[in-house]
Design a protein around this motif. Sequence first.
Motif, short mmCIF file in Angstrom:
data_model
loop_
_atom_site.label_atom_id
_atom_site.label_comp_id
_atom_site.label_asym_id
_atom_site.label_seq_id
_atom_site.Cartn_x
_atom_site.Cartn_y
_atom_site.Cartn_z
N ASP A 72 -15.73 31.16 -10.83
CA ASP A 72 -17.07 31.62 -11.19
C ASP A 72 -17.94 31.72 -9.95
O ASP A 72 -18.89 32.48 -9.91
N PHE A 73 -17.58 30.93 -8.96
CA PHE A 73 -18.40 30.82 -7.76
C PHE A 73 -17.49 30.63 -6.56
O PHE A 73 -16.64 29.73 -6.58
N ALA A 74 -17.63 31.44 -5.53
CA ALA A 74 -16.79 31.34 -4.34
C ALA A 74 -17.64 30.93 -3.14
O ALA A 74 -18.69 31.53 -2.89
N LEU A 75 -17.19 29.92 -2.42
CA LEU A 75 -17.86 29.47 -1.20
C LEU A 75 -16.87 29.66 -0.06
O LEU A 75 -15.88 28.93 0.03
N PHE A 128 -18.14 22.96 4.29
CA PHE A 128 -18.28 22.39 2.95
C PHE A 128 -17.02 21.62 2.58
O PHE A 128 -15.93 22.11 2.79
N THR A 129 -17.18 20.48 1.98
CA THR A 129 -16.05 19.81 1.34
C THR A 129 -16.05 20.27 -0.12
O THR A 129 -17.09 20.73 -0.62
N PRO A 130 -14.94 20.16 -0.82
CA PRO A 130 -14.96 20.51 -2.24
C PRO A 130 -16.00 19.69 -3.03
O PRO A 130 -16.64 20.22 -3.94
N ALA A 134 -19.00 21.38 -5.10
CA ALA A 134 -19.18 21.09 -6.52
C ALA A 134 -20.59 20.58 -6.79
O ALA A 134 -21.24 21.00 -7.76
N ALA A 135 -21.10 19.70 -5.95
CA ALA A 135 -22.45 19.17 -6.13
C ALA A 135 -23.49 20.28 -6.03
O ALA A 135 -24.44 20.34 -6.83
#
Length: 152
Positions: A72-75, A128-130, A134-135
């Motif tokens: 749903d969301f890609a970083l 970014f860490t997963p 997520a946060a």
Amino acid sequence: MKALTLVVPLAAAAFFVRGSLLSTPHPCIAVANTSVEMAELPWHADLHVAFTDDPAAATVRVAITDSAEAADFALVDDSDAAEVSACEANPVTRAVSIEDSAARGAPVIYLTHDGPADYRIFVRSKRFTPREAAALVVGAGVAGHPQRAASL
């Protein structure tokens, strides 16, 4: 004693100035007209989240996907340096803090690679860490917006 009363305030001032001038950009995402960033200091956060290894204790499930198409969301980023204007602070910027234990009413996130999830995210980042991703996604409240891409 006089020297101590002069040195302590100066040392404290130097610490705060150094922290504000030399602090590295912290993870953030831009969504629509707002941005969500990791709080530099926990007490500055608008939202506090916690993580759990127990799916039954979670209030939010976030799946880490292996492909951007399934998310749903890609970083995604491919550099060590943050784009300076990607997450400019504005009046609607939200700060998120990761806590060791959940406060009453705060989201408790369970990270998974399979199973049902409220959010599906794809993370390929040097910054970014997963858990941070997520946060931030939970903080942005982007569920139900398939294929949103974050501006990093």
